[in-house]
Design a protein around this motif. Structure first.
Motif, mmCIF file in Angstrom:
data_model
loop_
_atom_site.group_PDB
_atom_site.id
_atom_site.type_symbol
_atom_site.label_atom_id
_atom_site.label_comp_id
_atom_site.label_asym_id
_atom_site.label_seq_id
_atom_site.Cartn_x
_atom_site.Cartn_y
_atom_site.Cartn_z
ATOM 1 N N ALA A 117 0.790 -1.733 -0.046
ATOM 2 C CA ALA A 117 0.163 0.215 0.153
ATOM 3 C C ALA A 117 0.608 1.210 -0.252
ATOM 4 O O ALA A 117 0.523 2.257 -0.759
ATOM 5 N N ALA A 120 2.217 1.921 -3.608
ATOM 6 C CA ALA A 120 1.260 2.716 -4.543
ATOM 7 C C ALA A 120 1.134 3.994 -4.243
ATOM 8 O O ALA A 120 0.987 4.655 -5.088
ATOM 9 N N TRP A 145 1.914 0.153 -9.796
ATOM 10 C CA TRP A 145 0.910 1.168 -8.756
ATOM 11 C C TRP A 145 -0.146 0.053 -8.331
ATOM 12 O O TRP A 145 -1.050 -0.296 -7.776
ATOM 13 N N CYS A 148 0.638 -2.862 -6.764
ATOM 14 C CA CYS A 148 0.088 -3.074 -6.116
ATOM 15 C C CYS A 148 -0.327 -2.646 -4.041
ATOM 16 O O CYS A 148 -0.800 -3.374 -3.531
ATOM 17 N N LEU A 149 -1.906 -1.911 -5.279
ATOM 18 C CA LEU A 149 -3.105 -1.999 -4.202
ATOM 19 C C LEU A 149 -3.768 -2.902 -4.932
ATOM 20 O O LEU A 149 -4.399 -3.934 -3.338
ATOM 21 N N LEU A 329 -9.969 0.647 -6.519
ATOM 22 C CA LEU A 329 -8.649 0.244 -5.798
ATOM 23 C C LEU A 329 -8.639 0.801 -4.654
ATOM 24 O O LEU A 329 -8.142 0.247 -3.350
ATOM 25 N N HIS A 330 -8.648 1.880 -4.559
ATOM 26 C CA HIS A 330 -8.078 2.819 -3.337
ATOM 27 C C HIS A 330 -9.158 2.106 -2.099
ATOM 28 O O HIS A 330 -8.708 2.638 -1.269
ATOM 29 N N VAL A 333 -8.779 -1.001 -0.267
ATOM 30 C CA VAL A 333 -7.736 -1.453 0.972
ATOM 31 C C VAL A 333 -8.126 0.016 1.989
ATOM 32 O O VAL A 333 -7.561 -0.461 2.749
#
Length: 397
Positions: A117, A120, A145, A148-149, A329-330, A333
């Motif tokens: 995280a 990212a 990026w 990673c997320l 995605l944001h 997480v």
């Protein structure tokens, strides 16, 4: 000198991760180089915050953020833009490499997810150094990026479901004779979620499920071919090819345009359901899973836009799909982290050992040499805190 963390208004929730990473660096105070990374995390947070703030509370927060950046202006202005970019990119790559190495060794846990995280955040932050054109370096950072997320969400989901589990993608045969799911080799972890969703859809009795599963596998193969060649990779992809071939006859009854509409409709449905739950304050695993699933299906829509890779050639529809993928995605997480923060009474984030893993230091000392990154296309210089102040009319004095 330690810096007191600022309270972020709700309307600026999107930039919370960037401010948080800067505060982590402030807390552990490793070096002047690390402070430069913290400065650019705040710079990116300010740039993005200006676009969405509408309240006096938001403007006050951005003003305080700019004040914190102003204290580093002298240190920043003495360096070339290219040097600043390379430093920030090295930092992002180091965090990513450590998380990826740990992950591929089968030692994934909460700290691994936190590192993914964080990486990212750094990969997204360094986009401020680029102009309007996208070179190969930037494309790779964008892929890292998203990966990673996805991996952060994937691992956090596993931890949420079973703290002892290392992966959420191995299933035992059930009493109903369910097949065991394919397990991606380490070099193909980037496609594991697409394969996982295809196999979930194989067990779904909805009429559109076979089409959705087919395009998940097609996209997985397309991306898998870009990964480093190995016997394990080829063997796994051949098995996916076989599964795709078995569905060719079914797919002959539907056109690519109809398939696109169906896949997009599913992605939109998952996104809208997750948004409704999120806005209702439903911080749950189901909400996070909804966002993660939406991001997967917005991602596979790329295969229907083969001739629209350049930013200036992308349709309004494609840009909207990408915007929703980024948001999904944001939030996937963030929601999973919010669940854990609520469960933990102390609400602490990364430990000192976690931060050491991310920065390549033990006891504040470097343990890894910096890798030189190839030259990339840069804007002449990153904007200063004063420039951002003028854009919003906020004083940094």
């Amino acid at each position: 000198m330690a810096i007191t963390p600022l309270k972020i208004p709700t309307e600026l929730r999107y930039i919370k991760a960037f401010a948080h990473e800067a505060e982590k660096i402030d807390e552990y105070q490793y070096s002047s180089q690390s402070r430069i990374v913290a400065y650019h995390c705040r710079m990116y947070a300010a740039q993005e915050g200006i676009k969405c703030t509408t309240s006096s509370e938001g403007e006050q927060y951005l003003g305080e953020l700019i004040d914190l950046m102003s204290s580093e202006e002298e240190n920043i202005s003495a360096k070339r833009s290219q040097d600043l970019h390379v430093l920030c990119r090295d930092f992002a790559n180091n965090v990513f490499d450590r998380a990826d190495t740990e992950d591929k060794a089968g030692a994934s846990g909460r700290s691994t997810a936190d590192q993914f995280a964080s990486a990212a955040v750094y990969y997204e932050m360094i986009q401020q150094f680029y102009g309007s054109s996208m070179d190969e370096g930037q494309k790779k950072e964008e892929m890292n990026w998203a990966y990673c997320l996805r991996r952060a969400a994937e691992i956090l989901m596993a931890v949420e479901e079973n703290p002892q589990s290392k992966s959420i993608f191995t299933r035992k045969k059930g009493s109903c004779g369910e097949k065991e799911e394919l397990k991606c080799p380490p070099e193909l972890k980037s496609i594991s979620l697409f394969v996982h969703h295809a196999e979930k859809l194989d067990r779904d009795d909805r009429a559109e499920a076979p089409v959705l599963a087919y395009y998940c596998r097609v996209y997985a193969v397309q991306q898998g071919m870009l990964c480093a060649a190995s016997e394990e990779r080829d063997s796994f992809l051949y098995r996916l090819f076989d599964q795709i071939e078995l569905k060719k006859e079914v797919m002959s009854n539907i056109t690519p345009k109809e398939s696109h509409i169906l896949c997009k409709g599913f992605a939109d449905q998952m996104f809208e359901n997750a948004i409704m739950k999120d806005e209702a304050g439903n911080v749950s695993k189901e909400t996070a899973e909804g966002f993660l699933t939406a991001s997967i299906f917005y991602e596979i829509l790329q295969q229907f836009h083969e001739n629209d890779k350049e930013e200036n050639k992308k349709s309004t529809e494609q840009k909207e799909e990408e915007r929703k993928k980024v948001h999904s995605l944001h939030r996937a997480v963030e929601v999973l982290k919010e669940i854990e923060e609520k469960r933990e009474s102390d609400g602490s984030s990364a430990s000192k050992d976690d931060m050491d893993k991310q920065t390549g230091k033990v006891g504040g000392k470097d343990i890894k040499n910096v890798t030189v990154i190839p030259k990339v296309v840069l804007i002449e210089s990153p904007p200063s805190a004063n420039m951002i102040s003028k854009q919003k009319g906020v004083s940094s004095d």
